[in-house]
Design a protein around this motif. Structure first.
Motif, PDB file in Angstrom:
ATOM      1  N   GLU A  76      13.603   9.447   5.766  1.00 56.54           N
ATOM      2  CA  GLU A  76      13.920  10.266   4.634  1.00 56.54           C
ATOM      3  C   GLU A  76      13.101  10.143   3.372  1.00 56.54           C
ATOM      4  OE1 GLU A  76      18.051   9.729   3.901  1.00 56.54           O
ATOM      5  OE2 GLU A  76      18.644  10.113   5.881  1.00 56.54           O
ATOM      6  N   LEU A  77      12.526   8.901   3.156  1.00 60.02           N
ATOM      7  CA  LEU A  77      11.845   8.434   2.011  1.00 60.02           C
ATOM      8  C   LEU A  77      10.117   8.822   2.271  1.00 60.02           C
ATOM      9  CD1 LEU A  77      13.377   4.937   1.417  1.00 60.02           C
ATOM     10  CD2 LEU A  77      13.427   6.697  -0.098  1.00 60.02           C
ATOM     11  N   GLY A  78       9.854   9.309   3.407  1.00 59.75           N
ATOM     12  CA  GLY A  78       8.553   9.624   3.800  1.00 59.75           C
ATOM     13  C   GLY A  78       7.586   8.714   3.845  1.00 59.75           C
ATOM     14  N   LEU A  79       8.179   7.428   4.358  1.00 61.62           N
ATOM     15  CA  LEU A  79       7.294   6.532   4.547  1.00 61.62           C
ATOM     16  C   LEU A  79       6.347   6.554   5.758  1.00 61.62           C
ATOM     17  CD1 LEU A  79       9.823   3.439   3.778  1.00 61.62           C
ATOM     18  CD2 LEU A  79       7.836   4.184   2.338  1.00 61.62           C
ATOM     19  N   GLU A  80       5.154   5.800   5.873  1.00 66.65           N
ATOM     20  CA  GLU A  80       4.325   6.101   6.985  1.00 66.65           C
ATOM     21  C   GLU A  80       4.589   4.773   7.916  1.00 66.65           C
ATOM     22  OE1 GLU A  80       0.246   7.226   6.460  1.00 66.65           O
ATOM     23  OE2 GLU A  80       0.873   7.392   4.391  1.00 66.65           O
ATOM     24  N   PRO A 103       0.823  -1.305   0.045  1.00 70.94           N
ATOM     25  CA  PRO A 103      -0.025   0.007  -0.012  1.00 70.94           C
ATOM     26  C   PRO A 103       0.925   1.209  -0.115  1.00 70.94           C
ATOM     27  CG  PRO A 103      -0.878  -1.367   1.590  1.00 70.94           C
ATOM     28  CD  PRO A 103       0.704  -1.898   1.235  1.00 70.94           C
ATOM     29  N   ARG A 104       0.265   2.343  -0.431  1.00 69.07           N
ATOM     30  CA  ARG A 104       0.927   3.791  -0.639  1.00 69.07           C
ATOM     31  C   ARG A 104       1.507   4.094   0.830  1.00 69.07           C
ATOM     32  NH1 ARG A 104       1.035   7.346  -4.255  1.00 69.07           N
ATOM     33  NH2 ARG A 104       1.564   9.508  -3.424  1.00 69.07           N
ATOM     34  N   GLY A 105       2.450   4.488   1.059  1.00 69.57           N
ATOM     35  CA  GLY A 105       3.334   4.711   2.363  1.00 69.57           C
ATOM     36  C   GLY A 105       4.039   3.678   3.044  1.00 69.57           C
ATOM     37  N   TYR A 106       3.769   2.470   2.448  1.00 69.37           N
ATOM     38  CA  TYR A 106       4.523   1.321   3.111  1.00 69.37           C
ATOM     39  C   TYR A 106       5.725   0.869   2.212  1.00 69.37           C
ATOM     40  CZ  TYR A 106       0.373   0.045   6.241  1.00 69.37           C
ATOM     41  OH  TYR A 106      -0.628  -0.199   7.133  1.00 69.37           O
ATOM     42  N   ALA A 107       6.468   0.234   2.871  1.00 69.33           N
ATOM     43  CA  ALA A 107       7.745  -0.482   2.408  1.00 69.33           C
ATOM     44  C   ALA A 107       7.808  -1.759   3.027  1.00 69.33           C
ATOM     45  CB  ALA A 107       8.763   0.392   2.321  1.00 69.33           C
ATOM     46  N   ASP A 108       8.302  -2.998   2.508  1.00 65.98           N
ATOM     47  CA  ASP A 108       8.601  -4.054   3.285  1.00 65.98           C
ATOM     48  C   ASP A 108      10.129  -4.280   3.570  1.00 65.98           C
ATOM     49  OD1 ASP A 108       5.894  -5.501   2.954  1.00 65.98           O
ATOM     50  OD2 ASP A 108       6.406  -5.850   0.797  1.00 65.98           O
ATOM     51  N   ILE A 109      10.327  -4.568   4.753  1.00 63.53           N
ATOM     52  CA  ILE A 109      11.339  -4.903   5.365  1.00 63.53           C
ATOM     53  C   ILE A 109      11.756  -6.426   5.525  1.00 63.53           C
ATOM     54  CG2 ILE A 109      10.563  -5.237   7.678  1.00 63.53           C
ATOM     55  CD1 ILE A 109      13.139  -3.670   8.621  1.00 63.53           C
ATOM     56  N   VAL A 117       6.546   4.686  11.225  1.00 64.84           N
ATOM     57  CA  VAL A 117       7.589   5.502  11.071  1.00 64.84           C
ATOM     58  C   VAL A 117       7.448   6.793  11.453  1.00 64.84           C
ATOM     59  CG1 VAL A 117       9.177   6.508   9.251  1.00 64.84           C
ATOM     60  CG2 VAL A 117       8.290   4.010   9.019  1.00 64.84           C
ATOM     61  N   ASP A 118       6.273   7.418  11.276  1.00 60.81           N
ATOM     62  CA  ASP A 118       5.974   8.854  11.757  1.00 60.81           C
ATOM     63  C   ASP A 118       5.900   9.032  13.194  1.00 60.81           C
ATOM     64  OD1 ASP A 118       2.601   9.342  10.408  1.00 60.81           O
ATOM     65  OD2 ASP A 118       3.406   7.964  12.021  1.00 60.81           O
ATOM     66  N   ALA A 119       5.779   8.031  13.714  1.00 58.47           N
ATOM     67  CA  ALA A 119       5.747   8.129  15.446  1.00 58.47           C
ATOM     68  C   ALA A 119       6.925   8.549  16.011  1.00 58.47           C
ATOM     69  CB  ALA A 119       5.296   6.606  16.048  1.00 58.47           C
ATOM     70  N   LYS A 120       8.003   8.319  15.199  1.00 56.74           N
ATOM     71  CA  LYS A 120       9.296   8.693  15.551  1.00 56.74           C
ATOM     72  C   LYS A 120       9.907   7.860  16.936  1.00 56.74           C
ATOM     73  CE  LYS A 120      10.002  12.046  12.953  1.00 56.74           C
ATOM     74  NZ  LYS A 120       9.948  11.782  11.466  1.00 56.74           N
ATOM     75  N   ARG A 121       9.208   6.808  16.916  1.00 57.92           N
ATOM     76  CA  ARG A 121       9.725   5.873  18.121  1.00 57.92           C
ATOM     77  C   ARG A 121      11.044   5.305  17.603  1.00 57.92           C
ATOM     78  NH1 ARG A 121       5.604   1.443  18.321  1.00 57.92           N
ATOM     79  NH2 ARG A 121       5.657   1.721  16.268  1.00 57.92           N
ATOM     80  N   ARG A 122      11.719   4.877  18.695  1.00 57.06           N
ATOM     81  CA  ARG A 122      12.899   4.112  18.470  1.00 57.06           C
ATOM     82  C   ARG A 122      12.935   2.773  19.251  1.00 57.06           C
ATOM     83  NH1 ARG A 122      14.495   6.679  14.437  1.00 57.06           N
ATOM     84  NH2 ARG A 122      15.389   8.743  14.695  1.00 57.06           N
ATOM     85  N   PRO A 123      13.640   1.687  18.614  1.00 56.99           N
ATOM     86  CA  PRO A 123      13.528   0.501  19.499  1.00 56.99           C
ATOM     87  C   PRO A 123      14.143   0.693  20.887  1.00 56.99           C
ATOM     88  CG  PRO A 123      14.602   0.360  17.058  1.00 56.99           C
ATOM     89  CD  PRO A 123      14.439   1.790  17.451  1.00 56.99           C
ATOM     90  N   PRO A 140      18.260   0.980  13.031  1.00 59.30           N
ATOM     91  CA  PRO A 140      18.243   2.565  13.052  1.00 59.30           C
ATOM     92  C   PRO A 140      18.697   3.278  11.745  1.00 59.30           C
ATOM     93  CG  PRO A 140      19.609   1.695  15.198  1.00 59.30           C
ATOM     94  CD  PRO A 140      19.039   0.653  14.123  1.00 59.30           C
ATOM     95  N   ALA A 141      19.513   2.422  10.876  1.00 58.70           N
ATOM     96  CA  ALA A 141      19.977   3.088   9.596  1.00 58.70           C
ATOM     97  C   ALA A 141      18.709   2.823   8.482  1.00 58.70           C
ATOM     98  CB  ALA A 141      21.167   2.378   8.921  1.00 58.70           C
ATOM     99  N   THR A 142      17.994   1.675   8.791  1.00 54.87           N
ATOM    100  CA  THR A 142      16.784   1.383   8.012  1.00 54.87           C
ATOM    101  C   THR A 142      15.819   2.422   8.161  1.00 54.87           C
ATOM    102  OG1 THR A 142      17.568  -0.938   7.741  1.00 54.87           O
ATOM    103  CG2 THR A 142      15.142  -0.310   7.249  1.00 54.87           C
ATOM    104  N   LEU A 143      15.547   2.688   9.667  1.00 59.52           N
ATOM    105  CA  LEU A 143      14.485   3.652  10.094  1.00 59.52           C
ATOM    106  C   LEU A 143      14.869   4.926   9.531  1.00 59.52           C
ATOM    107  CD1 LEU A 143      11.955   4.234  11.542  1.00 59.52           C
ATOM    108  CD2 LEU A 143      13.395   4.420  13.622  1.00 59.52           C
ATOM    109  N   ALA A 144      16.132   5.281   9.730  1.00 57.96           N
ATOM    110  CA  ALA A 144      16.286   6.751   9.043  1.00 57.96           C
ATOM    111  C   ALA A 144      16.122   6.728   7.678  1.00 57.96           C
ATOM    112  CB  ALA A 144      17.920   7.079   9.330  1.00 57.96           C
ATOM    113  N   ALA A 145      16.476   5.936   6.844  1.00 59.35           N
ATOM    114  CA  ALA A 145      16.487   5.829   5.518  1.00 59.35           C
ATOM    115  C   ALA A 145      14.564   5.879   5.173  1.00 59.35           C
ATOM    116  CB  ALA A 145      16.690   4.625   4.838  1.00 59.35           C
TER     117      ALA A 145
END
Length: 169
Positions: A107-111, A74-80, A159-165, A99-104
């Protein structure tokens, strides 16, 4: 452990790491080994990958994590996808990569980052929970190549919650 962006030259070593996991079974939905060219296309520089990071340890690659748009999410999603070397096993590879994946993803504007994990992959389910992914769907009895039905658990990270593991300390 050093985290960096994957490059095409990593394909051979990463493909070998992944193929060993595929052949061992039980931890990935992938069931057929890939060639290095297929690996590069699927995870590094093909049509669907967005980013792929590697974890280097003692001058070798200990694992990788990628975000992709394979399968038309779906729009705003990417698979990990997250994979760590089996032998010798190095603790903390996935936690170091996220953390590097989350930062990317930011930057990509994923939700959301989506993880689809085999229900029999206890380690994978625990890892994504530890990283802050929450379950939201289940695919029932998806057959393996041999016909064995295995559920798939879908978890997502907002992603937009800015939570960290959570810290492992």
């Amino acid at each position: 452990m050093h985290i960096r962006r994957a490059v095409s030259a990593d394909s051979e070593e990463l493909c070998s790491l992944l193929n060993k996991l595929i052949l061992a079974g039980g931890t990935t939905a992938l069931e057929t080994p890939l060639t290095a060219a297929e690996f590069a296309d699927w995870f590094i520089d093909g049509e669907f990958p967005l980013i792929c990071h590697v974890a280097e340890h003692d001058r070798s690659l200990a694992g990788f994590q990628s975000l992709s748009l394979y399968g038309d999410p779906p729009r705003g999603y990417a698979d990990i996808a997250t994979f760590a070397r089996m032998n010798p096993k190095i603790s903390g590879v996935g936690s170091a990569l996220f953390p590097a994946t989350l930062a990317a993803a930011e930057e990509l504007g994923l939700e959301f980052i989506n993880a689809t994990i085999r229900a029999d992959n206890v380690g994978g389910l625990a890892y994504y929970t530890k990283m802050g992914f929450e379950p939201y769907d289940r695919l029932i009895q998806v057959p393996l190549l041999d016909g064995t039905p295995v559920d798939r658990i879908k978890k997502r990270f907002r992603v937009d919650a800015k939570r960290r593991p959570a810290s492992t300390a």
